[in-house]
Design a protein around this motif. Structure first.
Motif, PDB file in Angstrom:
ATOM      1  N   PHE A   1       0.833  -1.196   0.000  1.00 28.25           N
ATOM      2  CA  PHE A   1       0.000   0.000   0.000  1.00 28.25           C
ATOM      3  C   PHE A   1       0.873   1.252   0.000  1.00 28.25           C
ATOM      4  O   PHE A   1       0.601   2.205  -0.747  1.00 28.25           O
ATOM      5  CB  PHE A   1      -0.939  -0.017   1.209  1.00 28.25           C
ATOM      6  N   ALA A   2       1.924   1.266   0.809  1.00 23.61           N
ATOM      7  CA  ALA A   2       2.821   2.429   0.871  1.00 23.61           C
ATOM      8  C   ALA A   2       3.485   2.679  -0.478  1.00 23.61           C
ATOM      9  O   ALA A   2       3.612   3.830  -0.917  1.00 23.61           O
ATOM     10  CB  ALA A   2       3.865   2.230   1.961  1.00 23.61           C
ATOM     11  N   GLU A   3       3.910   1.618  -1.150  1.00 18.48           N
ATOM     12  CA  GLU A   3       4.520   1.768  -2.476  1.00 18.48           C
ATOM     13  C   GLU A   3       3.504   2.292  -3.485  1.00 18.48           C
ATOM     14  O   GLU A   3       3.831   3.128  -4.336  1.00 18.48           O
ATOM     15  CB  GLU A   3       5.098   0.436  -2.952  1.00 18.48           C
ATOM     16  N   PHE A   4       2.276   1.798  -3.382  1.00 17.95           N
ATOM     17  CA  PHE A   4       1.220   2.276  -4.274  1.00 17.95           C
ATOM     18  C   PHE A   4       0.985   3.762  -4.047  1.00 17.95           C
ATOM     19  O   PHE A   4       0.916   4.541  -5.002  1.00 17.95           O
ATOM     20  CB  PHE A   4      -0.070   1.479  -4.054  1.00 17.95           C
ATOM     21  N   GLU A   5       0.849   4.158  -2.793  1.00 19.51           N
ATOM     22  CA  GLU A   5       0.636   5.579  -2.486  1.00 19.51           C
ATOM     23  C   GLU A   5       1.793   6.429  -3.000  1.00 19.51           C
ATOM     24  O   GLU A   5       1.570   7.504  -3.551  1.00 19.51           O
ATOM     25  CB  GLU A   5       0.465   5.784  -0.984  1.00 19.51           C
TER      26      GLU A   5
ATOM     27  N   ALA B   1      -6.690  -3.735   0.360  1.00 17.19           N
ATOM     28  CA  ALA B   1      -7.020  -5.145   0.098  1.00 17.19           C
ATOM     29  C   ALA B   1      -6.323  -5.660  -1.152  1.00 17.19           C
ATOM     30  O   ALA B   1      -5.874  -6.809  -1.184  1.00 17.19           O
ATOM     31  CB  ALA B   1      -8.527  -5.303  -0.024  1.00 17.19           C
ATOM     32  N   LEU B   2      -6.208  -4.829  -2.180  1.00 13.41           N
ATOM     33  CA  LEU B   2      -5.644  -5.283  -3.446  1.00 13.41           C
ATOM     34  C   LEU B   2      -4.133  -5.119  -3.543  1.00 13.41           C
ATOM     35  O   LEU B   2      -3.490  -5.818  -4.331  1.00 13.41           O
ATOM     36  CB  LEU B   2      -6.312  -4.557  -4.616  1.00 13.41           C
ATOM     37  N   ALA B   3      -3.575  -4.217  -2.760  1.00 14.87           N
ATOM     38  CA  ALA B   3      -2.139  -3.942  -2.866  1.00 14.87           C
ATOM     39  C   ALA B   3      -1.300  -4.809  -1.943  1.00 14.87           C
ATOM     40  O   ALA B   3      -0.087  -4.798  -2.034  1.00 14.87           O
ATOM     41  CB  ALA B   3      -1.871  -2.454  -2.570  1.00 14.87           C
TER      42      ALA B   3
ATOM     43  N   TRP C   1      -5.479   3.910  -9.198  1.00 12.77           N
ATOM     44  CA  TRP C   1      -4.401   4.883  -9.399  1.00 12.77           C
ATOM     45  C   TRP C   1      -4.940   6.089 -10.171  1.00 12.77           C
ATOM     46  O   TRP C   1      -4.752   7.222  -9.760  1.00 12.77           O
ATOM     47  CB  TRP C   1      -3.228   4.225 -10.127  1.00 12.77           C
ATOM     48  N   HIS C   2      -5.613   5.823 -11.286  1.00 11.68           N
ATOM     49  CA  HIS C   2      -6.153   6.926 -12.101  1.00 11.68           C
ATOM     50  C   HIS C   2      -7.221   7.706 -11.340  1.00 11.68           C
ATOM     51  O   HIS C   2      -7.283   8.933 -11.447  1.00 11.68           O
ATOM     52  CB  HIS C   2      -6.706   6.389 -13.421  1.00 11.68           C
TER      53      HIS C   2
ATOM     54  N   ASN D   1       2.919   8.613 -14.500  1.00 11.79           N
ATOM     55  CA  ASN D   1       2.247   7.435 -15.049  1.00 11.79           C
ATOM     56  C   ASN D   1       2.190   6.337 -13.996  1.00 11.79           C
ATOM     57  O   ASN D   1       3.065   6.242 -13.137  1.00 11.79           O
ATOM     58  CB  ASN D   1       3.001   6.921 -16.279  1.00 11.79           C
ATOM     59  N   PRO D   2       1.174   5.459 -14.105  1.00  9.87           N
ATOM     60  CA  PRO D   2       1.090   4.359 -13.137  1.00  9.87           C
ATOM     61  C   PRO D   2       2.192   3.342 -13.363  1.00  9.87           C
ATOM     62  O   PRO D   2       2.706   3.216 -14.479  1.00  9.87           O
ATOM     63  CB  PRO D   2      -0.287   3.750 -13.429  1.00  9.87           C
TER      64      PRO D   2
END
Length: 95
Positions: A3-7, A92-94, A27-28, A14-15
């Protein structure tokens, strides 16, 4: 991806290339591009994409369409704020 990396990736233009359609949609959405988020999930038949699809239609204000997608995702209709739901789905997904 955590989650932290996603944030942290939200600071990029770009994603990340390896995101699932569901995470790419989130992300979008976080970047303020509902249309791109919707395109990411609309043709993916996974439960994860259906969950994001439900969230997006809830955000759009289309409760009946959102309810359809929550059912497809096998998730209850969200009753928390949109921000809380975005975080819950992303966590949940990350993980």
């Amino acid at each position: 991806m955590s989650f932290a990396e996603f944030e942290a990736s939200l600071h990029q233009t770009n994603p990340p290339a390896a995101l699932s359609p569901a995470l790419a949609g989130l992300w979008h959405d976080a970047k303020g591009d509902w249309d791109a988020a919707h395109r990411c999930v609309q043709d993916d038949n996974s439960a994860e994409a259906a969950w994001v699809h439900a969230y997006l239609h809830r955000k759009e204000g289309d409760a009946s369409n959102a309810a359809y997608w929550y059912a497809r995702a096998r998730q209850p209709v969200a009753e928390v704020s949109l921000e809380e739901e975005w975080t819950a789905i992303t966590r949940a997904l990350a993980e």
